[in-house]
Design a protein around this motif. Structure first.
Motif, PDB file in Angstrom:
ATOM      1  N   GLY A   1       0.810  -1.214   0.000  1.00 28.85           N
ATOM      2  CA  GLY A   1       0.000   0.000   0.000  1.00 28.85           C
ATOM      3  C   GLY A   1       0.839   1.258   0.000  1.00 28.85           C
TER       4      GLY A   1
ATOM      5  N   LYS B   1      -2.455  12.004   6.150  1.00 29.40           N
ATOM      6  CA  LYS B   1      -1.583  11.231   5.259  1.00 29.40           C
ATOM      7  C   LYS B   1      -0.753  10.207   6.021  1.00 29.40           C
TER       8      LYS B   1
ATOM      9  N   ALA C   1      -2.724   7.325   7.382  1.00 34.87           N
ATOM     10  CA  ALA C   1      -3.096   6.403   6.300  1.00 34.87           C
ATOM     11  C   ALA C   1      -1.893   5.580   5.861  1.00 34.87           C
TER      12      ALA C   1
ATOM     13  N   SER D   1      -4.833  -0.397   5.220  1.00 37.26           N
ATOM     14  CA  SER D   1      -6.169  -0.959   5.020  1.00 37.26           C
ATOM     15  C   SER D   1      -7.277   0.063   5.251  1.00 37.26           C
ATOM     16  N   ALA D   2      -6.951   1.151   5.947  1.00 41.87           N
ATOM     17  CA  ALA D   2      -7.951   2.185   6.232  1.00 41.87           C
ATOM     18  C   ALA D   2      -7.862   3.276   5.169  1.00 41.87           C
ATOM     19  N   GLY D   3      -8.991   3.703   4.648  1.00 39.28           N
ATOM     20  CA  GLY D   3      -9.004   4.735   3.633  1.00 39.28           C
ATOM     21  C   GLY D   3      -8.760   6.120   4.210  1.00 39.28           C
ATOM     22  N   THR D   4      -8.379   7.045   3.339  1.00 42.44           N
ATOM     23  CA  THR D   4      -8.101   8.415   3.766  1.00 42.44           C
ATOM     24  C   THR D   4      -9.336   9.075   4.378  1.00 42.44           C
TER      25      THR D   4
ATOM     26  N   ARG E   1     -11.916   7.681   5.745  1.00 43.94           N
ATOM     27  CA  ARG E   1     -12.252   7.029   7.015  1.00 43.94           C
ATOM     28  C   ARG E   1     -11.365   7.556   8.136  1.00 43.94           C
TER      29      ARG E   1
ATOM     30  N   PRO F   1      -4.558  10.656  -1.465  1.00 44.53           N
ATOM     31  CA  PRO F   1      -5.592  11.691  -1.667  1.00 44.53           C
ATOM     32  C   PRO F   1      -5.372  12.924  -0.789  1.00 44.53           C
ATOM     33  N   SER F   2      -4.929  12.709   0.445  1.00 45.63           N
ATOM     34  CA  SER F   2      -4.659  13.835   1.334  1.00 45.63           C
ATOM     35  C   SER F   2      -3.549  14.715   0.786  1.00 45.63           C
TER      36      SER F   2
ATOM     37  N   ALA G   1      -0.880   4.617   0.004  1.00 45.36           N
ATOM     38  CA  ALA G   1      -1.895   4.904   1.017  1.00 45.36           C
ATOM     39  C   ALA G   1      -1.739   6.340   1.499  1.00 45.36           C
TER      40      ALA G   1
END
Length: 306
Positions: free
Chosen positions: A48, A113, A116, A121-124, A126, A54-55, A51
């Motif tokens: 990942g 960021k 994450a 496994s955890a989305g931004t 979330r 997006p942030s 991960a």
């Protein structure tokens, strides 16, 4: 600084921030996982690797734009009343102001960021929702003080050294350095500054990643540094090396190599893209408004000399 110059600095800084942060994001993930309290493997290893991107994608443009426009404006104001031997001080003060302003945007993005990055496994979204629900807005600004305390010393080391290297190179070749030469000087200066300030960077990461309510989460930088020293010693303060089996994967092989490598490439690429983008924007404005030279008095089409 004229409004047109400010807009050029703002746009060029934003472009440089987005370009550099997205291109070097995998290296930044490796650095964060090296500095995390659970260690590189448990934080995700090489899984990942994007991960938290997006942030970064959302925060990079306003963050970099805020730094560059503040830096250029403060430098422009101070430059009028300063003599040549005070030039390094001018750059240090301007960079410090730039960091303080930019951190208002950078820290919330950095908190989401980094969390994450160590929880692939955890989305931004979330992680953002969880932080706001349990900690409120204050949770997004956890680590602001530690970030500023790290960025200002970094700038105080980086900018005078960067200016010295550019001046030395300009003197050696007989003309102002080109943009790529300025970037090379920035990379060396940034790498050295990163090596000096790595313990503060590790403390910042630990504070941002700490469990809410813990001692580290309080934001006390000295307490964070002391905790790392007691549990991991000097290697912990230098971001810790990767486990031996991972070193064959082109990964950092010494305690400081990861953070320093990331910072070198970030600084070098950032100033290269910034100077090129600013030059293009200024040239476009010259053609559009037919106003002649409206740029920085110290800027030459041949290269960039801040």
């Amino acid at each position: 600084m004229e409004p047109r110059e400010s807009w050029a600095a703002l746009a060029a800084g934003g472009i440089a921030g987005v370009f550099v942060d997205l291109i070097l994001f995998p290296l930044d993930t490796v650095k964060t996982r090296l500095q995390s309290p659970q260690g590189f493997r448990k934080a995700g290893g090489f899984r990942g690797i994007y991960a938290g991107v997006p942030s970064t994608a959302i925060g990079s443009f306003p963050n970099a734009a805020a730094f560059f426009i503040t830096y250029e404006n403060v430098k422009s104001v101070l430059h009028h009343d300063s003599t040549s031997y005070l030039t390094p001080v001018t750059h240090m003060v301007a960079a410090s102001f730039g960091e303080v302003v930019a951190c208002l945007i950078r820290v919330p993005s950095e908190v989401v960021k980094q969390r994450a990055q160590v929880s692939p496994s955890a989305g931004t979204f979330r992680i953002l929702s969880h932080t706001l629900y349990h900690e409120g807005i204050q949770g997004l600004y956890r680590g602001y003080k530690s970030t500023v305390l790290r960025e200002i010393p970094f700038s105080l080391v980086q900018f005078p050294l960067w200016e010295f290297l550019k001046d030395l190179w300009s003197w050696k070749q007989g003309h102002v350095v080109d943009s790529w030469q300025s970037a090379v000087c920035g990379a060396f200066a940034g790498g050295f500054a990163a090596a000096v300030t790595t313990p503060l960077d590790v403390a910042k990461t630990r504070i941002m990643l700490a469990k809410a309510g813990s001692t580290t989460a309080s934001g006390n930088v000295l307490a964070a540094l002391g905790g790392i020293w007691r549990t991991q010693g000097l290697p912990g303060l230098q971001a810790r090396p990767l486990p031996v089996p991972c070193r064959t994967c082109s990964a950092p092989s010494t305690p400081q190599e990861g953070p320093v490598l990331v910072q070198q490439q970030q600084v070098g690429l950032s100033w290269l893209v910034y100077s090129k983008a600013r030059l293009q924007l200024r040239c476009r404005r010259r053609r559009s408004f037919l106003t002649g030279d409206v740029g920085f008095s110290s800027f030459s089409p041949k290269g960039e000399h801040f």
